[in-house]
Enzyme design. Structure first.
Site, short mmCIF file in Angstrom:
data_model
loop_
_atom_site.label_atom_id
_atom_site.label_comp_id
_atom_site.label_asym_id
_atom_site.label_seq_id
_atom_site.Cartn_x
_atom_site.Cartn_y
_atom_site.Cartn_z
N ASP A 130 13.56 11.59 0.81
CA ASP A 130 13.53 10.22 -0.46
C ASP A 130 13.86 10.95 -1.88
OD1 ASP A 130 10.87 9.94 1.14
OD2 ASP A 130 9.72 11.23 0.38
N ARG A 180 16.96 3.66 2.27
CA ARG A 180 16.07 2.68 2.18
C ARG A 180 15.97 2.57 0.03
NH1 ARG A 180 11.32 7.09 1.13
NH2 ARG A 180 11.76 7.77 3.23
C1 LIG Z 1 8.03 3.58 2.98
C2 LIG Z 1 8.41 3.50 0.74
C3 LIG Z 1 8.84 4.67 0.97
C4 LIG Z 1 9.08 4.92 -0.77
N1 LIG Z 1 9.90 5.91 -0.99
C5 LIG Z 1 9.78 5.97 -2.76
C6 LIG Z 1 11.20 7.36 -2.98
O1 LIG Z 1 11.86 8.08 -2.63
N2 LIG Z 1 10.84 7.30 -4.05
C7 LIG Z 1 10.32 6.07 -4.98
O2 LIG Z 1 10.79 6.95 -6.31
N3 LIG Z 1 9.78 5.68 -4.66
C8 LIG Z 1 9.50 5.19 -3.35
N4 LIG Z 1 8.79 4.24 -3.10
C9 LIG Z 1 7.75 3.64 -3.66
C10 LIG Z 1 7.99 2.60 -4.82
O3 LIG Z 1 9.57 3.03 -5.63
C11 LIG Z 1 7.85 1.91 -6.12
O4 LIG Z 1 6.72 2.76 -6.41
C12 LIG Z 1 6.28 0.89 -5.23
O5 LIG Z 1 6.41 1.06 -3.56
C13 LIG Z 1 5.61 -0.42 -5.76
O6 LIG Z 1 6.58 -1.15 -5.42
P1 LIG Z 1 7.13 -2.51 -4.60
O7 LIG Z 1 8.27 -2.64 -3.84
O8 LIG Z 1 5.79 -2.22 -4.15
O9 LIG Z 1 6.12 -3.64 -5.62
P2 LIG Z 1 5.75 -3.95 -7.02
O10 LIG Z 1 6.23 -5.47 -8.12
O11 LIG Z 1 5.25 -2.33 -7.57
O12 LIG Z 1 3.98 -3.91 -6.28
C14 LIG Z 1 4.23 -4.74 -5.33
C15 LIG Z 1 3.38 -5.87 -5.14
O13 LIG Z 1 2.98 -4.69 -3.71
C16 LIG Z 1 1.61 -4.47 -4.54
N5 LIG Z 1 1.34 -2.84 -3.87
C17 LIG Z 1 2.44 -2.17 -4.52
N6 LIG Z 1 2.52 -0.54 -4.81
C18 LIG Z 1 1.00 -0.26 -4.58
C19 LIG Z 1 -0.41 0.32 -4.91
N7 LIG Z 1 0.12 1.53 -4.72
N8 LIG Z 1 -1.44 0.14 -4.62
C20 LIG Z 1 -1.92 -0.98 -3.84
N9 LIG Z 1 -1.21 -2.14 -4.09
C21 LIG Z 1 0.26 -1.69 -4.31
C22 LIG Z 1 0.77 -4.99 -4.86
O14 LIG Z 1 -0.44 -5.70 -4.20
C23 LIG Z 1 1.06 -5.20 -6.08
O15 LIG Z 1 1.47 -6.49 -6.68
C24 LIG Z 1 8.59 3.63 -1.97
C25 LIG Z 1 7.13 2.82 -1.33
C26 LIG Z 1 7.80 3.30 -0.16
C27 LIG Z 1 6.68 1.18 0.56
#
Ligand SMILES: Cc1cc2nc3c(=O)[nH]c(=O)nc-3n(C[C@H](O)[C@H](O)[C@H](O)COP(=O)(O)OP(=O)(O)OC[C@H]3O[C@@H](n4cnc5c(N)ncnc54)[C@H](O)[C@@H]3O)c2cc1C
Length: 308
Positions: A130, A180
């Site tokens: 991560d 990722r």
């Molecule tokens: C498999 C995976 C691994 C990850 N690893 C890391 C990492 O190593 N380091 C890091 O900094 N970040 C990590 N993240 C988190 C990532 O950076 C984002 O903060 C998070 O995924 C929200 O961004 P989004 O791309 O979903 O888009 P956004 O624009 O934030 O969200 C799009 C839509 O997704 C849904 N959504 C998003 N988040 C949530 C939530 N928490 N609860 C409910 N609905 C939600 C909502 O419908 C929202 O409108 C990871 C995410 C995933 C999926």
């Protein structure tokens, strides 16, 4: 503003202490966390496998400041890999460098992660590293490149909100690495990260195209339907194989979308966190979406209602 407030609270040790002892907080957090034990995590993985997705198990923990604790965390991952193999579930593992002692020493952290990568290799499995907040990005990218030079079964998360992400992505692809791509979950200053969501989204779309055409297997970690639609259209327009990449999503987030992608024949991996150190992870999930706050408030209100 709510985002900054939750992210600030995520590193507050006092609130952490109180929250992890609260039954109500645990109940609300359970939407995003597959219990506190390895047994509950393996059950969750099995259930996810059943409906067609694979898994990556994350044993929650970060910012470890004690060498023994970092070694214990690495040992816990070895047990997790053994349990995955024994249970026959389809799961990788995902870990945080700060859990493996990055704040104490790069050497200790690298040795701890390498022990996990080697155990995973023995099982034909894979380890995801991560990415945490920006003071650690450079060290984590360098650590990853050293590990990748010795092992093929290791991938790294990169954050599209960082200005440096494109350069890191190019460098890691050039050494054959596995990425990722996510947007990024930490509080970052404008000098290092795009403050506006539209710029983060634009960068995410551009970088995902670079990954999809890298010729290497890659992962896209997002729940954003616009980003996912963009990927689906790009893959169709370029006649790329669905087998060349996977979507990754978090446990408890957009299950509807997860199932839809499976039905459409895409590879999906669900990131399943478990363990008793759930507080900072949970606060980052609350910070991501205002509606999660209402979910929390609703639970608090129900708890406060007199029962008959
Ligand atoms: C498999 C995976 C691994 C990850 N690893 C890391 C990492 O190593 N380091 C890091 O900094 N970040 C990590 N993240 C988190 C990532 O950076 C984002 O903060 C998070 O995924 C929200 O961004 P989004 O791309 O979903 O888009 P956004 O624009 O934030 O969200 C799009 C839509 O997704 C849904 N959504 C998003 N988040 C949530 C939530 N928490 N609860 C409910 N609905 C939600 C909502 O419908 C929202 O409108 C990871 C995410 C995933 C999926």
């Amino acid at each position: 503003m709510w985002r900054s407030a939750f992210l600030a609270l995520s590193t507050n040790r006092g609130v952490h202490h109180v929250a992890t002892r609260s039954t109500l907080a645990k109940k609300v957090a359970s939407r995003f966390i597959a219990g506190e034990t390895l047994t509950t995590a393996i059950e969750a993985a099995r259930e996810i496998n059943r409906w067609g997705a694979s898994v990556e198990l994350d044993y929650l923990g970060e910012s470890v400041l004690d060498e023994r604790q970092a070694e214990e965390a690495a040992a816990a991952y070895l047990q997790i890999l053994d349990a995955i193999a024994e249970a026959g579930v389809g799961s990788h593992v995902s870990l945080k460098p700060s859990q493996m002692g990055q704040e104490l020493s790069d050497t200790l952290c690298e040795q701890n992660i390498e022990s996990v990568v080697e155990r995973a290799a023995g099982y034909g499995s894979f380890v995801w590293v991560d990415m945490e907040s920006s003071p650690y990005t450079e060290r984590t990218v360098e650590l990853y490149k050293r590990l990748r030079a010795r092992h093929e079964n290791v991938g790294i998360a990169l954050q599209a909100y960082l200005h440096r992400c494109k350069a890191d992505l190019r460098e890691i692809v050039s050494v054959g690495g596995t990425i990722r791509l996510c947007k990024g979950a930490y509080q970052e200053p404008a000098q290092v990260a795009f403050p506006e969501k539209r710029d983060v989204d634009r960068n995410y779309a551009l970088l995902s195209e670079m990954l999809l055409t890298s010729g290497l297997f890659q992962a896209l970690g997002t729940h954003d339907e616009k980003m996912i639609d963009h990927t689906v259209e790009f893959v169709k327009a370029r006649d790329l194989s669905k087998e060349g990449f996977e979507f990754q999503m978090l446990y408890g987030v957009r299950r509807d979308l997860q199932e839809k992608l499976i039905q459409e024949g895409y590879n999906l991996r669900v990131y399943v966190p478990f363990g008793d150190q759930w507080y900072p992870y949970f606060m980052r999930r609350l910070a991501e979406r205002p509606a999660n706050l209402f979910f929390l408030m609703g639970n608090l209100a129900r708890e406060a209602m007199p029962t008959r």
